[in-house]
Design a protein around this motif. Sequence first.
Motif, PDB file in Angstrom:
ATOM      1  N   ALA A 127       0.834  -1.206   0.000  1.00  0.00           N
ATOM      2  CA  ALA A 127       0.000   0.000   0.000  1.00  0.00           C
ATOM      3  C   ALA A 127       0.868   1.256   0.000  1.00  0.00           C
ATOM      4  O   ALA A 127       0.553   2.234  -0.694  1.00  0.00           O
ATOM      5  CB  ALA A 127      -0.933  -0.002   1.204  1.00  0.00           C
ATOM      6  N   THR A 128       1.953   1.231   0.763  1.00  0.00           N
ATOM      7  CA  THR A 128       2.832   2.393   0.824  1.00  0.00           C
ATOM      8  C   THR A 128       3.387   2.710  -0.569  1.00  0.00           C
ATOM      9  O   THR A 128       3.432   3.869  -0.989  1.00  0.00           O
ATOM     10  CB  THR A 128       4.004   2.129   1.806  1.00  0.00           C
ATOM     11  OG1 THR A 128       3.463   1.749   3.055  1.00  0.00           O
ATOM     12  CG2 THR A 128       4.871   3.363   1.964  1.00  0.00           C
ATOM     13  N   ARG A 129       3.777   1.638  -1.280  1.00  0.00           N
ATOM     14  CA  ARG A 129       4.326   1.830  -2.627  1.00  0.00           C
ATOM     15  C   ARG A 129       3.279   2.487  -3.527  1.00  0.00           C
ATOM     16  O   ARG A 129       3.549   3.409  -4.274  1.00  0.00           O
ATOM     17  CB  ARG A 129       4.743   0.466  -3.195  1.00  0.00           C
ATOM     18  CG  ARG A 129       5.696   0.540  -4.374  1.00  0.00           C
ATOM     19  CD  ARG A 129       5.991  -0.855  -4.927  1.00  0.00           C
ATOM     20  NE  ARG A 129       4.795  -1.607  -5.317  1.00  0.00           N
ATOM     21  CZ  ARG A 129       4.121  -1.395  -6.458  1.00  0.00           C
ATOM     22  NH1 ARG A 129       4.506  -0.450  -7.308  1.00  0.00           N
ATOM     23  NH2 ARG A 129       3.050  -2.125  -6.744  1.00  0.00           N
ATOM     24  N   LEU A 130       2.039   2.030  -3.395  1.00  0.00           N
ATOM     25  CA  LEU A 130       0.978   2.548  -4.264  1.00  0.00           C
ATOM     26  C   LEU A 130       0.640   4.025  -3.921  1.00  0.00           C
ATOM     27  O   LEU A 130       0.388   4.822  -4.817  1.00  0.00           O
ATOM     28  CB  LEU A 130      -0.283   1.683  -4.126  1.00  0.00           C
ATOM     29  CG  LEU A 130      -0.128   0.255  -4.667  1.00  0.00           C
ATOM     30  CD1 LEU A 130      -1.352  -0.589  -4.305  1.00  0.00           C
ATOM     31  CD2 LEU A 130       0.079   0.274  -6.191  1.00  0.00           C
ATOM     32  N   VAL A 131       0.666   4.319  -2.646  1.00  0.00           N
ATOM     33  CA  VAL A 131       0.379   5.699  -2.253  1.00  0.00           C
ATOM     34  C   VAL A 131       1.459   6.625  -2.806  1.00  0.00           C
ATOM     35  O   VAL A 131       1.167   7.707  -3.327  1.00  0.00           O
ATOM     36  CB  VAL A 131       0.290   5.831  -0.708  1.00  0.00           C
ATOM     37  CG1 VAL A 131       0.266   7.305  -0.279  1.00  0.00           C
ATOM     38  CG2 VAL A 131      -0.946   5.116  -0.171  1.00  0.00           C
ATOM     39  N   GLU A 132       2.703   6.166  -2.733  1.00  0.00           N
ATOM     40  CA  GLU A 132       3.800   6.998  -3.241  1.00  0.00           C
ATOM     41  C   GLU A 132       3.653   7.197  -4.745  1.00  0.00           C
ATOM     42  O   GLU A 132       3.827   8.297  -5.272  1.00  0.00           O
ATOM     43  CB  GLU A 132       5.145   6.332  -2.920  1.00  0.00           C
ATOM     44  CG  GLU A 132       6.313   7.233  -3.301  1.00  0.00           C
ATOM     45  CD  GLU A 132       7.657   6.721  -2.769  1.00  0.00           C
ATOM     46  OE1 GLU A 132       7.669   5.713  -2.039  1.00  0.00           O
ATOM     47  OE2 GLU A 132       8.670   7.351  -3.110  1.00  0.00           O
ATOM     48  N   GLN A 133       3.240   6.129  -5.399  1.00  0.00           N
ATOM     49  CA  GLN A 133       3.053   6.194  -6.857  1.00  0.00           C
ATOM     50  C   GLN A 133       1.964   7.207  -7.217  1.00  0.00           C
ATOM     51  O   GLN A 133       2.103   7.992  -8.139  1.00  0.00           O
ATOM     52  CB  GLN A 133       2.668   4.790  -7.351  1.00  0.00           C
ATOM     53  CG  GLN A 133       2.577   4.684  -8.864  1.00  0.00           C
ATOM     54  CD  GLN A 133       2.043   3.310  -9.281  1.00  0.00           C
ATOM     55  OE1 GLN A 133       2.194   2.312  -8.564  1.00  0.00           O
ATOM     56  NE2 GLN A 133       1.398   3.270 -10.447  1.00  0.00           N
ATOM     57  N   ALA A 134       0.898   7.205  -6.441  1.00  0.00           N
ATOM     58  CA  ALA A 134      -0.238   8.072  -6.756  1.00  0.00           C
ATOM     59  C   ALA A 134       0.019   9.536  -6.390  1.00  0.00           C
ATOM     60  O   ALA A 134      -0.401  10.447  -7.105  1.00  0.00           O
ATOM     61  CB  ALA A 134      -1.484   7.579  -6.023  1.00  0.00           C
ATOM     62  N   THR A 135       0.699   9.752  -5.250  1.00  0.00           N
ATOM     63  CA  THR A 135       0.828  11.133  -4.774  1.00  0.00           C
ATOM     64  C   THR A 135       2.160  11.760  -5.162  1.00  0.00           C
ATOM     65  O   THR A 135       2.310  12.982  -5.121  1.00  0.00           O
ATOM     66  CB  THR A 135       0.725  11.191  -3.231  1.00  0.00           C
ATOM     67  OG1 THR A 135       1.812  10.420  -2.687  1.00  0.00           O
ATOM     68  CG2 THR A 135      -0.592  10.631  -2.732  1.00  0.00           C
ATOM     69  N   GLY A 136       3.116  10.952  -5.487  1.00  0.00           N
ATOM     70  CA  GLY A 136       4.429  11.484  -5.846  1.00  0.00           C
ATOM     71  C   GLY A 136       5.203  11.970  -4.638  1.00  0.00           C
ATOM     72  O   GLY A 136       6.232  12.640  -4.773  1.00  0.00           O
ATOM     73  N   ALA A 137       4.721  11.700  -3.431  1.00  0.00           N
ATOM     74  CA  ALA A 137       5.460  12.117  -2.232  1.00  0.00           C
ATOM     75  C   ALA A 137       5.749  10.894  -1.379  1.00  0.00           C
ATOM     76  O   ALA A 137       5.026   9.907  -1.447  1.00  0.00           O
ATOM     77  CB  ALA A 137       4.633  13.108  -1.435  1.00  0.00           C
ATOM     78  N   LYS A 138       6.830  11.001  -0.573  1.00  0.00           N
ATOM     79  CA  LYS A 138       7.178   9.854   0.255  1.00  0.00           C
ATOM     80  C   LYS A 138       6.242   9.808   1.456  1.00  0.00           C
ATOM     81  O   LYS A 138       6.194  10.735   2.260  1.00  0.00           O
ATOM     82  CB  LYS A 138       8.637   9.994   0.714  1.00  0.00           C
ATOM     83  CG  LYS A 138       9.130   8.798   1.499  1.00  0.00           C
ATOM     84  CD  LYS A 138      10.577   8.428   1.100  1.00  0.00           C
ATOM     85  CE  LYS A 138      10.999   7.104   1.741  1.00  0.00           C
ATOM     86  NZ  LYS A 138      10.200   5.959   1.243  1.00  0.00           N
ATOM     87  N   PRO A 139       5.461   8.728   1.581  1.00  0.00           N
ATOM     88  CA  PRO A 139       4.505   8.657   2.691  1.00  0.00           C
ATOM     89  C   PRO A 139       5.206   8.389   4.030  1.00  0.00           C
ATOM     90  O   PRO A 139       6.292   7.825   4.054  1.00  0.00           O
ATOM     91  CB  PRO A 139       3.608   7.466   2.328  1.00  0.00           C
ATOM     92  CG  PRO A 139       3.997   7.062   0.955  1.00  0.00           C
ATOM     93  CD  PRO A 139       5.389   7.529   0.733  1.00  0.00           C
TER      94      PRO A 139
END
Lengths: 264, 328
Positions: B244-256
């Motif tokens: 999920a972390t990888r996907l969030v980073e992919q979508a938002t372009g920021a490091k979660p």
Amino acid sequence: MLQSVSDFLVITKRQLLQMIRIPEVLIFATIQPAMFVLLFRYVFGGAIDSGVDGGYVQLLMPGIFVQTVAFTLAATAVGLAADMQKGLIDRFRSLPISRSAVVIGRTVGDTLQNVVTLVVMGLVGFLVGWRPSSGPVKIFLGFLFLLAFGYSMSWIGVLIGLSVREERVAQNLVFMTVFPLTFLSNAFAPTTGMPKILQYFAEWNPVSTMVAACRELFGTQNVFGATANSWPSQNPILMSLIYMFLLVAVFAPISVRKYVRVSK
Amino acid sequence: MKSIVAQELVKSYGKGEVKALDGLSLEVEEGTVLGLLGPNGSGKTTTVRVLATLLTPDSGSATVAGIDVLKHPDEVRKVIGLSGQYAALDETLTGWDNLNMFGRLYHLNSAAAKKRAEELLERFSLTEAARRPIRTYSGGMRRRLDLAASLITKPKVLFLDEPTTGLDPRGRMEMWGVIDELVKGGVTLLLTTQYLEEADHLADSIAVIDTGKVIARGTADELKNQVGGERLEITVEASQIAEATRLVEQATGAKPTVDAGIRKISAPVNNGSASLIQVLRLLDDSKIHPLDIGLKRPSLDDVFISLTGHVAEVVVETEGGKNATKRK
């Protein structure tokens, strides 16, 4: 000018209202001196050979009257300290009223309470044998004198109340100073029994000159007076008037100044 | 028009070692509400006391309703109302007595003072308690009466110093209702509070104050933006955190940032709902079903912490803070 008079009358009226809203305060304030009258009259009265017509009570009553009005200082100090503590003084200071209204109103209000107290004490005194013999005019002047003294003492109370800001501190401070002042005097016993240095103090003590003045005005010879023929014991009325004038002249301006700058 | 202006106010206590105000400046537009927000000892009460003519600053200047506070305090007193931290009333007198007395002190004539007292008691739902001494009142009733007393002459500018401190939640809600009504009437209000929620609810704009200075000001929204915009927060099963972390980073372009303990992943986003939809789509494609997902705006608490480095509701026990509080 008229506005300032109406301002201080509102403050005075507030105090009279307090008397109506909690009558206990005035009742207790009156019971205490009345009790003093009875205690001194019957406890010391028997032991002290006064040597005046009508006995010890004739000397005692002026003494107790003066002691009671001297304590106006306490009422004023405690009342103002309580108002300070509650932030009421802050509110008054934020109102468009004259800068002296609150403190003048207070001193006048405390003096009016003295009227009630003095009437009750006078009646109790009469019941236990006090018979002023100088005629109505001088008796009236005697009471007026007492009220004036209470009023001038009240101004010291203003300064104390605004300075200590705590009801209880005000109470303790005032009792610690006014009690000795009233006893180091000719109010209850002859000063001749005191050590020499205290005799001098007692002679110049405003309480003594006031008591002597009242004895004179109520028509009793002041046999408790000082030994030496000093000026204050020779001229008690004048000396008392000077003291009253000095008290108001010194403490009223300082107190009003204090009120203007006081900050909780 | 500016209704309240304070410029570079300085006030120190003792021999100058405790600075209650350290160059404080603020402005309040006519008819608006400024919330002065800060912890105990930050200088809120001192500011109010200076503006309400109770305290003279060491330096600086201020005007209230266009009148110079230092030069013409008497004129200022005619147009302001002040309600302090403690209900400043005569406890032995009744509510009616108090309002009548203050009416007379505001120089209303006898009839007008009585009429105004009745009106205010009615308006603040105190008519039933009008003939009872204040000492029998609840905390909330006292505050309402105190506020009523500050409104006797319909002041142009009103100062409320921590109007709800010490009230229970119900008392606070009642007080908020009363203040909301007042503000609709067009009064200019400067309100101090320690409660971020209160400033957010009541004030048009907020000045954050700490150690005698305004350290930030703006609307609640502006202050929140200052800390950063919205954040996306999702909670997933423990086994799915990495994916999920990888996907969030992919979508938002920021490091979660990841809080493994509560299985929460969060990341700043610029275009809130679009990012949210994108993340949801990616998660769905990977067969991850979040337990919780949402957009969160920073609270004023976050703002306060990021501005001052400490939490708002804690009493700051610094030397200065402590003394300044004590000397309020």
